[in-house]
Design an enzyme around this catalytic site. Structure first.
Site, PDB file in Angstrom:
ATOM      1  N   ASN A  89      23.598 100.270 115.138  1.00  0.00           N
ATOM      2  CA  ASN A  89      23.879 100.865 116.454  1.00  0.00           C
ATOM      3  C   ASN A  89      22.655 100.928 117.357  1.00  0.00           C
ATOM      4  O   ASN A  89      22.766 100.720 118.564  1.00  0.00           O
ATOM      5  CB  ASN A  89      24.444 102.279 116.232  1.00  0.00           C
ATOM      6  N   SER A 142      27.594  94.777 123.305  1.00  0.00           N
ATOM      7  CA  SER A 142      27.746  95.393 124.628  1.00  0.00           C
ATOM      8  C   SER A 142      28.582  94.478 125.508  1.00  0.00           C
ATOM      9  O   SER A 142      28.570  93.248 125.325  1.00  0.00           O
ATOM     10  CB  SER A 142      26.367  95.581 125.268  1.00  0.00           C
ATOM     11  N   TYR A 155      17.616  92.137 127.688  1.00  0.00           N
ATOM     12  CA  TYR A 155      18.615  92.937 126.967  1.00  0.00           C
ATOM     13  C   TYR A 155      19.858  92.097 126.686  1.00  0.00           C
ATOM     14  O   TYR A 155      20.372  92.073 125.560  1.00  0.00           O
ATOM     15  CB  TYR A 155      18.973  94.181 127.789  1.00  0.00           C
ATOM     16  N   ALA A 157      20.080  88.898 126.507  1.00  0.00           N
ATOM     17  CA  ALA A 157      19.738  87.865 125.514  1.00  0.00           C
ATOM     18  C   ALA A 157      19.749  88.447 124.103  1.00  0.00           C
ATOM     19  O   ALA A 157      20.220  87.795 123.166  1.00  0.00           O
ATOM     20  CB  ALA A 157      18.372  87.261 125.829  1.00  0.00           C
ATOM     21  N   LYS A 159      21.557  90.977 123.024  1.00  0.00           N
ATOM     22  CA  LYS A 159      22.935  91.281 122.610  1.00  0.00           C
ATOM     23  C   LYS A 159      23.704  89.988 122.322  1.00  0.00           C
ATOM     24  O   LYS A 159      24.515  89.928 121.408  1.00  0.00           O
ATOM     25  CB  LYS A 159      23.643  92.125 123.676  1.00  0.00           C
TER      26      LYS A 159
HETATM   27  N1  LIG Z   1      25.023 103.520 126.817  1.00  0.00           N
HETATM   28  C1  LIG Z   1      25.642 102.416 127.212  1.00  0.00           C
HETATM   29  O1  LIG Z   1      26.099 102.301 128.382  1.00  0.00           O
HETATM   30  C2  LIG Z   1      25.865 101.289 126.246  1.00  0.00           C
HETATM   31  C3  LIG Z   1      26.796 100.303 126.573  1.00  0.00           C
HETATM   32  C4  LIG Z   1      27.013  99.243 125.690  1.00  0.00           C
HETATM   33  C5  LIG Z   1      26.319  99.179 124.511  1.00  0.00           C
HETATM   34  N2  LIG Z   1      25.406 100.155 124.207  1.00  0.00           N
HETATM   35  C6  LIG Z   1      24.690 100.023 122.939  1.00  0.00           C
HETATM   36  O2  LIG Z   1      25.048 101.111 122.117  1.00  0.00           O
HETATM   37  C7  LIG Z   1      23.987 101.404 121.205  1.00  0.00           C
HETATM   38  C8  LIG Z   1      23.662 102.896 121.271  1.00  0.00           C
HETATM   39  O3  LIG Z   1      23.272 103.204 122.602  1.00  0.00           O
HETATM   40  P1  LIG Z   1      23.267 104.678 123.193  1.00  0.00           P
HETATM   41  O4  LIG Z   1      23.869 104.590 124.546  1.00  0.00           O
HETATM   42  O5  LIG Z   1      23.814 105.655 122.212  1.00  0.00           O
HETATM   43  O6  LIG Z   1      21.676 104.863 123.386  1.00  0.00           O
HETATM   44  P2  LIG Z   1      20.710 106.134 123.227  1.00  0.00           P
HETATM   45  O7  LIG Z   1      21.412 107.391 123.586  1.00  0.00           O
HETATM   46  O8  LIG Z   1      19.485 105.757 123.959  1.00  0.00           O
HETATM   47  O9  LIG Z   1      20.413 106.163 121.649  1.00  0.00           O
HETATM   48  C9  LIG Z   1      19.668 105.148 121.039  1.00  0.00           C
HETATM   49  C10 LIG Z   1      19.352 105.524 119.611  1.00  0.00           C
HETATM   50  O10 LIG Z   1      18.561 104.480 119.020  1.00  0.00           O
HETATM   51  C11 LIG Z   1      17.338 105.038 118.508  1.00  0.00           C
HETATM   52  N3  LIG Z   1      16.249 104.090 118.654  1.00  0.00           N
HETATM   53  C12 LIG Z   1      15.893 103.415 119.784  1.00  0.00           C
HETATM   54  N4  LIG Z   1      14.778 102.707 119.560  1.00  0.00           N
HETATM   55  C13 LIG Z   1      14.420 102.933 118.261  1.00  0.00           C
HETATM   56  C14 LIG Z   1      13.347 102.488 117.441  1.00  0.00           C
HETATM   57  N5  LIG Z   1      12.404 101.686 117.887  1.00  0.00           N
HETATM   58  N6  LIG Z   1      13.303 102.924 116.165  1.00  0.00           N
HETATM   59  C15 LIG Z   1      14.249 103.760 115.688  1.00  0.00           C
HETATM   60  N7  LIG Z   1      15.282 104.212 116.414  1.00  0.00           N
HETATM   61  C16 LIG Z   1      15.366 103.802 117.690  1.00  0.00           C
HETATM   62  C17 LIG Z   1      17.133 106.301 119.347  1.00  0.00           C
HETATM   63  O11 LIG Z   1      16.319 107.259 118.676  1.00  0.00           O
HETATM   64  P3  LIG Z   1      14.755 107.534 119.064  1.00  0.00           P
HETATM   65  O12 LIG Z   1      14.609 107.300 120.543  1.00  0.00           O
HETATM   66  O13 LIG Z   1      14.493 108.917 118.617  1.00  0.00           O
HETATM   67  O14 LIG Z   1      13.987 106.542 118.270  1.00  0.00           O
HETATM   68  C18 LIG Z   1      18.556 106.814 119.492  1.00  0.00           C
HETATM   69  O15 LIG Z   1      18.967 107.509 118.346  1.00  0.00           O
HETATM   70  C19 LIG Z   1      22.830 100.485 121.621  1.00  0.00           C
HETATM   71  O16 LIG Z   1      22.805  99.344 120.804  1.00  0.00           O
HETATM   72  C20 LIG Z   1      23.182 100.081 123.048  1.00  0.00           C
HETATM   73  O17 LIG Z   1      22.616  98.830 123.379  1.00  0.00           O
HETATM   74  C21 LIG Z   1      25.173 101.213 125.045  1.00  0.00           C
END
Ligand SMILES: NC(=O)c1ccc[n+]([C@@H]2O[C@H](COP(=O)([O-])OP(=O)(O)OC[C@H]3O[C@@H](n4cnc5c(N)ncnc54)[C@H](OP(=O)(O)O)[C@@H]3O)[C@@H](O)[C@H]2O)c1
Length: 235
Positions: A89, A142, A155, A157, A159
């Site tokens: 995730n 995504s 980003y 690229a 995904k």
């Molecule tokens: N939000 C959207 O609109 C959206 C849409 C489509 C897809 N997505 C995808 O859904 C997934 C989850 O996104 P989200 O919206 O829940 O994002 P988020 O709220 O920013 O959460 C991201 C999570 O990943 C962890 N993380 C990020 N970088 C890290 C690293 N280097 N090492 C370890 N942990 C890391 C963060 O924890 P820490 O920062 O504490 O490390 C956090 O727990 C992602 O793959 C994103 O691309 C999101």
């Protein structure tokens, strides 16, 4: 439904990963989550245990670091036992910029978290699942894969790279009875962006949609699911 199942979710400290961890916790699952912030992970652990998780393992790691990723998988298995479901995730977009404005370090960091960490965990989980001839690997992609939005080149690229890996691996995993699902969520109101997006989906709603896709009978493989908030249905 997922009572006593071992579920590893990367990026479980907030957003979609946290919401997923709490949903599986309610079922009494064994849950492992990681992120970089120890305190937020521990607070999700408390919530998950209060909701009924049978075990919760947390580890503060940086998914950009190959040895951290490998150590985290090993520690998870030694703390909570075998993994039935791996959810790759964690992911991020460093910022919105034109291709020529991105630095190589940003490129490497996004590929390391959004693609390489998932590749390593998939490999490790697969090698264990293969022996049991069952398991489920879920990759959070995504709708960016479908959009080709400007100022999102790196980003997008990452995904699309992870999408390719997911689709080929689904075929490779088939002889071992391992299911592979690609998840394409649209805009979700999380800390993924600095600004709030109240018209986007709530992370709890996204988690519930993924949970439902994982709750299908064992003779069904959900290849992929695409879902969006109403404001994005014109795309
Ligand atoms: N939000 C959207 O609109 C959206 C849409 C489509 C897809 N997505 C995808 O859904 C997934 C989850 O996104 P989200 O919206 O829940 O994002 P988020 O709220 O920013 O959460 C991201 C999570 O990943 C962890 N993380 C990020 N970088 C890290 C690293 N280097 N090492 C370890 N942990 C890391 C963060 O924890 P820490 O920062 O504490 O490390 C956090 O727990 C992602 O793959 C994103 O691309 C999101």
């Amino acid at each position: 439904m997922f009572s006593k199942k071992g579920i590893l979710i990367t990026g479980g400290s907030r957003g979609i990963g946290r919401a997923l961890a709490l949903l599986f916790a309610k079922d009494g699952a064994r849950v492992s989550i990681c992120g970089r912030n120890k305190e937020t992970l521990l607070s999700v652990k408390e919530e998950a245990l209060a909701l009924g998780a049978s075990q919760v393992y947390t580890e503060a790691i940086d998914l950009r670091d190959v040895s951290d990723v490998k150590k985290y998988y090993k520690n998870t298995v030694s703390h909570i036992g075998s993994i039935d479901i791996l959810i790759n995730n964690a992911g991020f977009n460093s910022r919105k910029a034109y291709l020529w404005e991105y630095g190589e370090e940003e490129f490497d960091d996004m590929f390391a978290v959004n693609v390489r960490a998932g590749f390593i965990l998939t490999k490790l989980a697969f090698l264990d699942m293969k022996k049991r001839k069952e398991g489920h690997i879920v990759n959070i992609l995504s709708t960016a894969c479908h959009f080709n939005n400007e100022r999102m080149s790196i980003y997008t690229a990452t995904k699309k790279a992870f999408q390719g890996l997911t689709d080929v691996f689904r075929k490779e995993a088939r002889p071992y009875n391992i299911r592979v699902t690609g998840v394409y969520p649209g805009g979700t109101d999380t800390k993924f962006r600095k600004e709030a997006r109240p018209l986007y989906m709530r992370p709890e709603s996204v988690a519930k949609t993924i949970y439902n896709a994982l709750s299908v009978p064992p003779d069904v493989v959900v290849h992929d699911i695409t879902f969006r908030p109403m404001v994005e249905t014109n795309f």
